[in-house]
Design an enzyme around this catalytic site. Structure first.
Site, short mmCIF file in Angstrom:
data_model
loop_
_atom_site.label_atom_id
_atom_site.label_comp_id
_atom_site.label_asym_id
_atom_site.label_seq_id
_atom_site.Cartn_x
_atom_site.Cartn_y
_atom_site.Cartn_z
N GLY A 135 0.85 -1.19 0.00
CA GLY A 135 0.00 0.00 0.00
C GLY A 135 0.88 1.23 0.00
O GLY A 135 1.97 1.23 -0.56
N CYS A 136 0.44 2.26 0.66
CA CYS A 136 1.18 3.52 0.71
C CYS A 136 2.54 3.33 1.37
O CYS A 136 2.64 2.76 2.45
CB CYS A 136 0.36 4.54 1.50
SG CYS A 136 1.20 6.11 1.68
#
Length: 178
Positions: A13-14
């Site tokens: 993800g981020c």
């Protein structure tokens, strides 16, 4: 004792989240946010990555001392501090740039990654969809993305998304923290 410095590259993800997690792990020397796994020519920018059109994932490259922490332990921490069962998504972040991915640096890392995923599957209700691929080119992200959590703790994303991941890390892996 001399150091045994190695690299690991993962995306969950981020990269702001995964970077913050691994900066707390004992034996981690450095964490660099970046991009890997795309097909667009040249060095991509954050704006291009966010479009989802380059095929790159937001990743971190971890420099670690294998005398202190193993690659297997790094992967277990990685797999248990994000959701490896959602395809191209982590929470509200959606798109191929947020996919769960392990980019291995050699055949030994590939074998370890495959084994860790197999062993951890029993702990998840849904199928693990983490991609395991050879590391293509790693591109370092822009400076404002490095040490993001440390430099922006008052930012809402840090409070609502990163801090719960850090709490989970501290609960599950207290023995691995610096």
């Amino acid at each position: 004792m001399s150091k045994d410095i190695r690299l690991a590259t993962v995306g969950g993800g981020c990269f702001w989240c995964t970077e913050a997690v691994f900066l707390e792990v004992k034996g981690v020397e450095k964490v660099v946010s970046g991009y890997a796994g795309g097909n667009a020519p040249g060095k991509p920018t954050y704006r291009e990555i966010c479009s989802g059109l380059t095929g790159h994932a937001e990743v971190i490259q971890i420099t670690y001392d294998a005398n202190i922490i193993s690659y297997e332990d790094i992967l277990v921490i990685f797999m248990t501090t994000h959701d490896p069962t959602t395809l191209n998504r982590q929470g509200a972040d959606r798109g191929t740039q947020y996919r769960s991915v392990i980019f291995y640096h050699d055949e030994n890392q590939q074998k370890i990654a495959d084994e860790v995923l197999k062993q951890l599957q029993v702990y998840f209700d849904d199928k693990i969809v983490t991609e395991v691929s050879a590391l293509p080119i790693f591109y370092e992200a822009e400076q404002e993305h490095q040490d993001f959590y440390k430099n922006n703790q008052g930012y809402g994303y840090c409070t609502y998304v990163i801090e719960p991941k850090l709490s989970k890390l501290r609960k599950l892996h207290a023995d691995k923290l610096a």
